[in-house]
Motif scaffolding. Sequence first.
Motif, short mmCIF file in Angstrom:
data_model
loop_
_atom_site.label_atom_id
_atom_site.label_comp_id
_atom_site.label_asym_id
_atom_site.label_seq_id
_atom_site.Cartn_x
_atom_site.Cartn_y
_atom_site.Cartn_z
N GLN A 703 12.14 -0.58 -13.79
CA GLN A 703 10.99 -1.46 -13.55
C GLN A 703 11.16 -2.24 -12.25
O GLN A 703 10.24 -2.39 -11.45
CB GLN A 703 10.82 -2.39 -14.74
CG GLN A 703 10.31 -1.70 -15.97
CD GLN A 703 10.20 -2.65 -17.15
OE1 GLN A 703 10.54 -3.82 -17.04
NE2 GLN A 703 9.69 -2.12 -18.26
N ARG A 704 12.34 -2.68 -12.06
CA ARG A 704 12.59 -3.42 -10.83
C ARG A 704 12.42 -2.52 -9.61
O ARG A 704 11.87 -2.91 -8.57
CB ARG A 704 13.99 -4.03 -10.87
CG ARG A 704 14.12 -5.20 -11.82
CD ARG A 704 15.56 -5.63 -11.93
NE ARG A 704 16.14 -5.93 -10.61
CZ ARG A 704 17.44 -6.16 -10.42
NH1 ARG A 704 18.28 -6.08 -11.44
NH2 ARG A 704 17.87 -6.45 -9.23
N GLU A 706 10.51 0.07 -9.43
CA GLU A 706 9.09 0.33 -9.27
C GLU A 706 8.41 -0.84 -8.57
O GLU A 706 7.62 -0.67 -7.61
CB GLU A 706 8.45 0.58 -10.63
CG GLU A 706 6.95 0.76 -10.60
CD GLU A 706 6.55 2.01 -9.83
OE1 GLU A 706 7.42 2.90 -9.64
OE2 GLU A 706 5.38 2.11 -9.39
N SER A 707 8.69 -1.99 -9.03
CA SER A 707 8.08 -3.17 -8.42
C SER A 707 8.49 -3.30 -6.96
O SER A 707 7.69 -3.63 -6.07
CB SER A 707 8.45 -4.42 -9.21
OG SER A 707 9.84 -4.61 -9.19
N GLN A 710 6.60 -0.78 -4.96
CA GLN A 710 5.25 -1.23 -4.70
C GLN A 710 5.25 -2.32 -3.62
O GLN A 710 4.41 -2.32 -2.70
CB GLN A 710 4.63 -1.77 -5.99
CG GLN A 710 4.44 -0.71 -7.06
CD GLN A 710 3.44 0.36 -6.64
OE1 GLN A 710 2.55 0.12 -5.79
NE2 GLN A 710 3.58 1.55 -7.20
N GLU A 711 6.16 -3.17 -3.72
CA GLU A 711 6.21 -4.26 -2.74
C GLU A 711 6.43 -3.71 -1.34
O GLU A 711 5.78 -4.13 -0.37
CB GLU A 711 7.33 -5.23 -3.13
CG GLU A 711 7.41 -6.45 -2.24
CD GLU A 711 8.54 -7.38 -2.69
OE1 GLU A 711 8.79 -8.38 -2.01
OE2 GLU A 711 9.16 -7.06 -3.75
N LYS A 759 -2.34 5.88 -10.22
CA LYS A 759 -1.04 5.19 -10.19
C LYS A 759 -0.08 5.81 -11.17
O LYS A 759 1.11 5.98 -10.89
CB LYS A 759 -1.24 3.72 -10.50
CG LYS A 759 -1.71 2.93 -9.30
CD LYS A 759 -1.78 1.45 -9.64
CE LYS A 759 -2.27 0.67 -8.42
NZ LYS A 759 -2.42 -0.75 -8.76
N LYS A 763 3.26 7.35 -10.15
CA LYS A 763 4.51 6.85 -10.75
C LYS A 763 5.36 8.01 -11.24
O LYS A 763 6.56 8.07 -11.05
CB LYS A 763 4.21 5.91 -11.90
CG LYS A 763 4.08 4.47 -11.47
CD LYS A 763 3.90 3.59 -12.70
CE LYS A 763 3.65 2.16 -12.25
NZ LYS A 763 3.36 1.31 -13.41
#
Length: 769
Positions: A703-704, A706-707, A710-711, A759, A763
């Motif tokens: 999750q981190r 992925e975030s 995205q960032e 998305k 993903k």
Amino acid sequence: MYLKKYFTEGLVQLAILLSLCGLRVDVGLEPYLPSHEMMLGPSAGITQTQFHNLWNHLDNSHHRSHPKNIDLDGFASSRRLLGWVRSLDRLQVPNAELETWLVHREQGTLPGEHHSQPTPLERAPVSLEGDRAGPALQPGDILRNQEGEEQDEADDDVNMESPAWSDRSPREETQRQVLPNRQTYSDPLNEEGEGETGDGLEEEEEEEELARTSRSTRERKDSAGYRESAQNDEDQMSLSLQECLRLLEHTFPFTHQPSEEILPPNGGAVDHERLSAERRPLLSPLIPSDLELQWQDLLAIMEPQGLDVSTPFPSNLETDGFSGAIQNPLDATILSIYPSSLNSHNDNQMIYQDVHLMEAALPPASLTPQFEPSGTNPNLPMIPPSHLLVDDEEDGDYGLPSPLGDLLEDATILDEMSLLDLALEEGFSPEMAARLEEEESEEKADSDSGLSLDCSFSPASPCGSESSCYSSSSTSSSSSGSSTGSLYSEGNEQKDEEGGINLDMELEMTIKQEEEEGAVGGYYTSDVNKIVPTSYQEEKLFNGLPWQEHIGHDHTYNQAWPSTPTATGKASMKQSKYSSRQRTTKPYTRSSPKRFAEAELWSRDDRRARSLKIPFSNELIINLPVDDYNELLANHRLNEQQLNLMRDIRRRGKNKMAAQNCRRRKLGALLGLEEDVSGLRRQRAWLRREKQEALKSLQEMEQRLESLYQEVMFSLRDEDGRPLDATDYAIQFGDNGSVTVTPRRHRTLPRADSKAGKKHKDKKCDESK
DNA sequence: GATCCTTGTCATCGT
DNA sequence: CCACGATGACAAGGA
């Protein structure tokens, strides 16, 4: 141990204080009251001592603790108590009350006391400091005291490893410890300011100590036979009488206490004591620990007769009219041991008068008028056992055999041993068998006395198990075998050889038939004598054979004899549920058919052996080493049947034990495997938890990532300065660490799809990357 | 009566 | 080869 000691002493203090306040202090130690011991003559002790010496010849590993030596130790505690009471002399003490309490206390202390009384060095500071804090320290210790000596016995081997009848007396070591400690410990006492102790006291007493120690050592070497060494005893009497009297002088509370006026009117002894005190100005009247030490030494001196000492006083004292008025067992001991000297001594009046004080404390029922001024009381059987039996029952629960029980057991065992010798010498006789059975039944009924348990019932005891088994088997062989032989064996020996089934059936029929008839045959003895040309020497080998070494091992062959009261004990009952079940499921009366019902329960081999008149017990056949076994076979002319049967018995017996061991091992292995399984399960659960945690952390990292992705994508711009669409571009990581943004090749054509769907697809693509 | 458990016994193998 | 221990298998008896 120290904590316990401290607490006990503190409890003593508390009890004294309560007594001073007029409260009755009863610590609930009545079950241990050895008053019945005071009723027994010294012959009881003599017998016991002799027996135990004899027993020690047979087996030194048994009877590590005997209540009697504890009783002796109780004297020391009583001395300590008296000393403490005297330390409270400033208080106005209702003497009778205090004395009553003392009786309770000293009697109750007996079971809990040990040989290794704390040395005065250890105790004295405690008595100074721990007087107040003591009682609250270890409440469990008093419980231990109340629960009996067995616990203590089990707890500290050092304390209880000195049975008074054992050749090795640890009190010697104790005294050796005491002596060097003495000087140091007595100093604080003197500083405490009782103030009446002269400087030379310690030296003098130390010399006395040394003398006593040497004497006690010398006397201890004589062990139990103080009857034989009467001359030595007289010498010791002359030597130690003064010490005893001086100690007694210290003992009586009214002697030097300022509270003499509160004493009963018969305190006329005070004058005597004053005189005596004046005659011996060096003696400190108020040194409890010193006194205790002295008493310990005195007790140590008398320990060789320890077993005897506890018993003699009643018969000596009580006759004189003040029976039962013994203030403490030690006084009585002194009186009993040195009766003649005492009577001629100046201070005996004092003793008697003080003893009178105690008449109110002891119930008159316990006073038995049996006085033997001769000191040796051979009139033991005359002792009325009425109240002794009560004590016996009370003590039984705590493994403290009463003197009567001891006597009975001693007599029983002695008789049994003599009978065994007789049997070995003259063969097996039905009378002996019957007598043994009766005695064994008595023992069983008497039960809890540790003596009988230890020596004859415990299967784990080397001597006990084997000797008893041997005797029991002898008994059974003689009793039942005789009957069987009488009816059967003569005609059946030939048939028995053919098949065991026939034999068994016939034997059982025979047993039942005999059970109906209630007959007790007597053939076996003569037959055995015929078969076995018993040279006593040869047979005597069986008692002291090296095969006895193998007997104490943890074989449970005895369990195969659940019905024989001799071989089965409590331990075996505990071990074998099956045995108990058998026992319970086949109840038989205690009448004469009992032994036949038991015979019905005997093992087949036993019955076969009896039918073939094999003159050896199955235990003997089984447990003998090969050499001894072969020697046995060679020395006795046995026919083919007997040899075969003996071989089978031996094989089966050994295999039986082997099977038991095997099953035990298997069970242990099974338990071990179960433990392993449980451990492995725990490990698996732990691993699963670890895996879950790892997965969880992995998801968090994804999750981190992925975030973060995205960032990063949002922060990127194209040539026109527009933000990159994450759906159109992807970040590529090169092998060399380079990071490039490349447009996605596989664009989803229908852009009408929702962003979310894109998305998700992206993903997935990203994840796949 | 079926079933389980305990114990004794036998056969067999290994030491 | 023998003695002995270990062990599997079976039977008997009791719960």
